[in-house]
Design an enzyme around this catalytic site. Structure first.
Site, mmCIF file in Angstrom:
data_model
loop_
_atom_site.group_PDB
_atom_site.id
_atom_site.type_symbol
_atom_site.label_atom_id
_atom_site.label_comp_id
_atom_site.label_asym_id
_atom_site.label_seq_id
_atom_site.Cartn_x
_atom_site.Cartn_y
_atom_site.Cartn_z
ATOM 1 N N GLY A 49 1.850 4.570 3.729
ATOM 2 C CA GLY A 49 2.805 3.742 3.005
ATOM 3 C C GLY A 49 3.753 4.557 2.149
ATOM 4 N N GLY B 168 0.820 -1.211 0.000
ATOM 5 C CA GLY B 168 0.000 0.000 0.000
ATOM 6 C C GLY B 168 0.845 1.249 0.000
ATOM 7 N N TYR C 64 -14.120 -2.793 9.491
ATOM 8 C CA TYR C 64 -12.779 -2.227 9.627
ATOM 9 C C TYR C 64 -12.155 -2.581 10.972
ATOM 10 C CZ TYR C 64 -8.943 1.058 10.039
ATOM 11 O OH TYR C 64 -7.701 1.595 10.221
#
Length: 322
Positions: A26, A20, A173
């Site tokens: 990232g 990512g 999530y």
């Protein structure tokens, strides 16, 4: 604002994989480790966005040693293909498991492999990636799982990890981040057991695990508090204004990456640790206390067994973790 809030120890000669890596945490993690001299493999599912991230890094750091690797962590076939390409490269010194869905769908979706999409993206793809690459990691390598404040704000259903009985975007999530954290601590326990068994087999008093697994959580890091990087981070004026209102308890993603970079590069880091911002939502890196759920060995073992079945492969740490 600057991309580099703090200095980083030299990473020359080290090889790093960041999943990512085309945006957000990232990207800034990759940029800072590349600036410190590491060779960084930026992984993501979109080759054009990866190319934009590499161009942005080289625009600031012309001598940066960076390359891209297309992996869609929501697809086990894509992960397996990525693993094959990684095994042809030099051993990795650091793996940052950053890729994931933050803005989750309102209704339940499944990955190409038939798994709940958020779980597949945030957990199962990384589990399969590690299972394939762990034997190829360098001695004293670090595996860094990205944690989340959401792990403190949700219950955890080990009997419904696929959320077939009840789905909502928040639970998808939060539960995925709890599962990822549980796996990170379970990996640490298994690596330590393998090291202890190896020491006992040769009559040694103790031995350090060959690989270190730990967690770094970035606090409350948001796009509107982050420097504009063309092709990488381009919040609108409305987003900037809205996120500025949260400045007392929020930070930019370039600052949130500070904790991840510390976990990757600092000398005072070892497996089983939980690093986060000093003030929980923001601040410099500091050792923290994870939730009891994520540290629970029974939960870790249960999630591990579930993940092995889901990806269709055993993850034998004992065989490679010594």
């Amino acid at each position: 604002m600057t991309w580099y809030p703090t200095s980083v120890p030299s990473q020359a000669g080290r090889s790093v994989l960041v999943t990512g890596a085309n945006a957000g945490l990232g990207f800034f993690t990759s940029a800072r480790l590349a600036k410190a001299g590491a060779h960084v493999v930026l992984s993501g599912r979109d080759p054009d966005r990866l190319a934009a991230a590499v161009a942005a890094i080289r625009g600031r750091i012309p001598a940066a040693s960076v390359e891209t690797l297309v992996i869609d962590v929501a697809s086990l076939d894509s992960v397996r293909a990525g693993v094959d390409r990684l095994l042809d490269r030099a051993p990795l010194d650091t793996v940052v498991l950053n890729a994931g869905m933050v803005h989750t769908p309102a209704t339940r979706h499944e990955s190409v492999d038939g798994h709940e999409l958020v779980l597949a993206t945030n957990v199962l793809g990384h589990f399969a990636l590690l299972a394939g690459t762990l034997p190829h990691l360098a001695p004293a390598a670090r595996v860094i799982t990205i944690g989340s404040l959401s792990t403190r704000l949700s219950t955890f259903r080990t009997d419904d990890l696929q959320l077939r009985r009840s789905y909502d975007a928040w639970r998808a999530y939060a539960q995925s981040k709890i599962a990822a954290s549980a796996l990170a601590f379970e990996l640490d326990r298994r690596l330590r057991r393998a090291a202890t068994d190896a020491a006992e087999s040769v009559g040694a008093a103790s031995v350090t695990p060959r690989v270190h697994s730990l967690i770094a959580h970035p606090g409350y890091s948001i796009s509107g508090r982050t420097p504009r990087v063309p092709g990488v981070n381009e919040p609108t004026r409305v987003e900037r204004f809205a996120d500025a209102l949260q400045s007392p308890f929020a930070q930019g993603k370039h600052s949130g990456a500070d904790v991840i970079v510390h976990a990757a590069a600092a000398d005072d880091v070892e497996g089983g640790q939980f690093w986060g911002p000093r003030y929980e939502v923001k601040g410099p890196p500091s050792l923290g206390t994870p939730t009891r759920t994520s540290r629970d060995p029974g939960i870790g073992a249960a999630v591990w067994a579930f993940a092995e079945e889901a990806v269709g492969a055993a993850f034998d740490v004992e065989a490679v973790g010594r």
